[in-house]
Design a protein around this motif. Structure first.
Motif, PDB file in Angstrom:
ATOM      1  N   ARG A 170      18.799   3.064  28.749  1.00 51.92           N
ATOM      2  CA  ARG A 170      18.570   4.698  28.618  1.00 51.92           C
ATOM      3  C   ARG A 170      17.066   4.855  28.622  1.00 51.92           C
ATOM      4  N   GLU A 206      20.849   8.010  31.253  1.00 53.43           N
ATOM      5  CA  GLU A 206      20.934   6.573  32.020  1.00 53.43           C
ATOM      6  C   GLU A 206      19.791   6.872  33.168  1.00 53.43           C
ATOM      7  N   GLN A 236      23.618  -1.170  28.718  1.00 58.94           N
ATOM      8  CA  GLN A 236      23.674   0.412  28.685  1.00 58.94           C
ATOM      9  C   GLN A 236      22.257   0.782  28.605  1.00 58.94           C
ATOM     10  N   ASP A 250      32.682   5.739  29.986  1.00 56.07           N
ATOM     11  CA  ASP A 250      32.309   5.716  28.597  1.00 56.07           C
ATOM     12  C   ASP A 250      32.558   6.739  27.987  1.00 56.07           C
TER      13      ASP A 250
END
Length: 146
Positions: free
Chosen positions: A138, A106, A136, A23
């Motif tokens: 976090r 992450e 995604q 990414d």
């Protein structure tokens, strides 16, 4: 370590792609950040090429600073360069009288979480699902700067 300059953009793009291969920032995003927030991008430069960078911003009220990206090229990891970058970011945020530093990591990036924790960051203790976009997740980490 120094501030970014326009001739750094191709190398900055290369480092970003090496550090975040799944990414990376598009070129135009890095260019826009440099144009608007150039004083908030630090690069690690050995005189031949870049080996890492940090991108951080301060929210409009000046109370919170966000570390948006911090990365070191894979071949230079383990030498304390990420710590050096992070310490300089924190120094600059303190100089700007920012009260709190934040970042997102992450959940599987144990090295980054360990680095941030070693400098006093703590997490909310939960994983924020789909924080950046679907899939995604976090962990939000914070450090009160005093």
């Amino acid at each position: 370590m120094r501030g970014v300059t326009e001739p750094d953009l191709p190398e900055l793009l290369r480092v970003d792609r090496e550090v975040f291969p799944d990414d990376p920032y598009p070129y135009f995003v890095l260019r826009a950040h440099m144009e608007v927030h150039g004083d908030s991008i630090l690069v690690l430069d050995d005189g031949q090429r870049l080996h890492g960078y940090a991108l951080f911003l301060t929210v409009s009220d000046g109370c919170i600073g966000w570390i948006l990206s911090l990365g070191v090229a894979p071949e230079r990891r383990g030498a304390g360069l990420g710590r050096r970058l992070l310490l300089e970011v924190l120094r600059q945020l303190r100089e700007r009288r920012v009260h709190e530093a934040r970042t997102t990591v992450e959940p599987t990036n144990a090295a980054a979480i360990t680095l941030y924790q070693s400098l006093g960051f703590s997490s909310e203790g939960t994983v924020r699902r789909d924080y950046l976009e679907p899939g995604q997740d976090r962990v939000i980490m914070k450090l009160v700067l005093g």
